[in-house]
Scaffold this active site. Structure first.
Site, mmCIF file in Angstrom:
data_model
loop_
_atom_site.group_PDB
_atom_site.id
_atom_site.type_symbol
_atom_site.label_atom_id
_atom_site.label_comp_id
_atom_site.label_asym_id
_atom_site.label_seq_id
_atom_site.Cartn_x
_atom_site.Cartn_y
_atom_site.Cartn_z
ATOM 1 C CG HIS A 474 47.637 84.708 17.628
ATOM 2 N ND1 HIS A 474 47.200 85.701 18.492
ATOM 3 C CD2 HIS A 474 48.791 85.174 17.097
ATOM 4 C CE1 HIS A 474 48.053 86.709 18.473
ATOM 5 N NE2 HIS A 474 49.023 86.413 17.630
ATOM 6 N N PRO A 475 46.696 80.498 15.122
ATOM 7 C CG PRO A 475 47.431 79.343 13.216
ATOM 8 C CD PRO A 475 47.460 80.695 13.868
#
Length: 540
Positions: A474-475
């Site tokens: 989930h960057p």
């Protein structure tokens, strides 16, 4: 003979991932807008992009995944992690967990409190509802008839039902819907599928509009540089089949390549921290210190428990008869284990009483394996992963060189703050407490990872967190939205790059702080709102 003039479009969108598919859909709805969509990956004509359990084969496969890796992470005891990103139209929505999750109302209200008008919960909820084609129908929180299909999971597992019972024994309330603004509770995840088939952003937003004459989609095209003329983005230079070409944008260039891709292209175009770029021989067009900084990601503590007296996917996976039954069940009825999202059961709770709202999310799976791409274990087991929803650690993404083909340097700096190390230790304690509840006693859970030999003291748990911690992909945050007074802000509240005209970023990289849950659906919402802003500004 003079070279042919570069083709001109009203809008050039870079990246046909979760955000780019939405933006292309919205901008091309007006036939007067000529839109070019460039995607570095290929088409989604592989069966495992569509059968939900295909994530097991897509992640870590260069056909589907850009195969990025982090730098060695001090907080993870020197380990480097795989950092999957989708290499296909639909982007990471073609290989992700398919979990429909908006986060918490307080996440968006915090953005508004930062001075970002139009991004509070009351502002974004109507957009979420417009996007929905939800099995719950038209309600106060959901909508019907949108492009973003949401359904219930198509199978259940006795062991997951028992874990849910264990959570309620701990005081976690039951919930049937994590997407009302308060996701505290235990329940089954809703998924982006339609009748047992993955519902990616490409399937929902791009493929239905490919016949539009004003939309041109090019795949296997690597954008190398944004063309900037006198403080304005005017086009894109890109490579296709070894040939370099250019396209011009009459109105705007829009980056939708995600926290990794958009950051990389900004740097290659001379937009970012001047000291970083000059050190690589890149001419600085705009010194914006925030480009590539503020990286946030969800780190999970992935615990594995061997169980008894109950079925898990591990045994079925290693049985020829079991595999045949799974295939037949899917082929005939689009149900069964092949429809599985990576995680079916979710638990949102607090790691300690010091937190005013849930700060931990459990992903519970009826399977176990060492890492994606490896076979499932031969013993019956479940995976119980607890992630810190709002980490305080901040990392960086930066280009390795001026060569667009070089993979970027990704340094999330997991567990680099005392707060994150404390939450990680508490998450392991909370997982152990969950697995010791009476509801699970008959299944005799045995801790395999991090291992019963790991003590309960802070030092032991901190080391264990470093050993078992891994990303859930989930960057966000590397081109953060903020006020002009914020030295790390990259875009304003209308997603325009501060200091340049004709250039926007519309993807997960603009999040100032990460949302409290899986980030794909928030990215879809950001794309829809961003596209609406583009069209509003066009009319002015």
């Amino acid at each position: 003979m003079a070279a042919p003039a570069a083709p001109a479009f009203d809008y050039i969108i870079i990246g046909a991932g979760s955000a780019g598919c939405v933006v292309a859909n919205r901008l091309s709805a007006d036939p007067r807008n000529r839109v070019l969509l460039l995607e570095a990956g290929g088409s989604d004509n592989w069966i495992w992009f569509h059968i939900p359990v295909g994530y097991l084969f897509a992640i870590g496969n260069p056909r589907a995944d850009w195969m990025f890796r982090t730098e060695a992470e001090p907080g993870l005891n020197g380990r480097s992690l795989a950092y999957p990103r989708g290499k296909v139209i639909g982007g990471s929505s073609a290989i992700n967990a398919m979990i429909s999750m908006r986060g918490q109302a307080a996440d968006y209200d915090h953005w508004r409190q930062l001075g970002l008008a139009g991004w509070g919960w009351d502002d974004v909820l109507p957009e979420f509802r417009r996007l929905d084609d939800h099995f719950l129908g038209d309600t106060a929180y959901h909508g019907k008839g949108g492009e973003w299909r949401v359904e219930q999971a198509r199978l259940r597992w006795d062991i997951l039902d028992a874990v849910a019972d264990a959570a309620t024994e701990m005081g976690v309330p039951r919930t049937s819907d994590f997407n009302t603004g308060d996701n505290e509770g235990v329940g089954t995840f809703h998924v982006n599928q339609k009748r047992g088939v993955r519902w990616s952003a490409a399937r929902g937003f791009l493929k239905p509009v490919l016949a539009r004459q004003n939309l041109l989609v090019q795949t296997n095209v690597l954008a190398e540089q944004i063309i900037i003329d006198r403080g304005r983005a005017v086009g894109v230079r890109y490579r296709h089949n070894g040939q370099v070409s250019e396209a011009l944008a009459r109105r705007e260039v829009i980056l939708c390549a995600g926290s990794v891709g958009s950051t990389q292209l900004l740097h290659l175009s001379g937009i970012g921290p001047g000291e970083w770029l000059r050190a690589l021989g890149i001419d600085v067009t705009l010194d914006r210190q925030g480009v590539g900084r503020n990286l946030q990601d969800h780190l999970q503590q992935r615990a594995i428990y061997e169980v008894a007296n109950v079925r898990t996917l591990n045994e079925t996976y290693h049985s020829l008869i079991g595999r045949a039954r799974m295939g037949l069940d899917y082929a005939l009825f689009q149900r069964g284990p092949l429809t599985m999202a990576p995680s079916q059961l979710g638990i949102f709770t607090r790691s300690s009483t010091t937190h005013e709202r849930p700060n931990i999310q459990f992903h519970v799976q009826p399977l176990s394996l060492d890492k994606f791409g490896d076979p499932l274990h031969r013993f019956p087991a479940i995976t119980v992963s607890a992630c810190n929803l709002r980490p305080t650690s901040r990392g960086t993404i930066r280009v390795r060189s001026a060569n667009p083909l070089d993979k970027p340097l990704i340094a999330p700096r997991y567990l680099s703050t005392d707060e994150d190390r404390q939450v990680a230790a508490d998450a392991i304690r909370l997982t152990r407490r969950l697995m010791q509840q009476k509801a699970l006693a008959r299944f005799q859970p045995k801790e395999r990872l991090p291992g019963a030999d790991v003590g309960d003291d802070a030092a032991s748990l901190a080391r264990a967190a470093g050993d078992i911690g891994t990303t859930i992909f989930h960057p966000v945050g590397t081109a953060k939205m903020g006020l002009a007074s914020d030295p790390l802000a990259v875009v304003d509240e209308r997603l325009r790059v501060i200091g340049l005209s004709g250039l926007r970023v519309i993807d997960a990289s603009i999040m100032p702080t990460i949302t409290s849950g899986n980030t794909n659906t928030p990215t879809i919402m950001i794309a829809a709102r961003g596209a609406a802003m583009v069209l509003e500004d066009q009319r002015q």
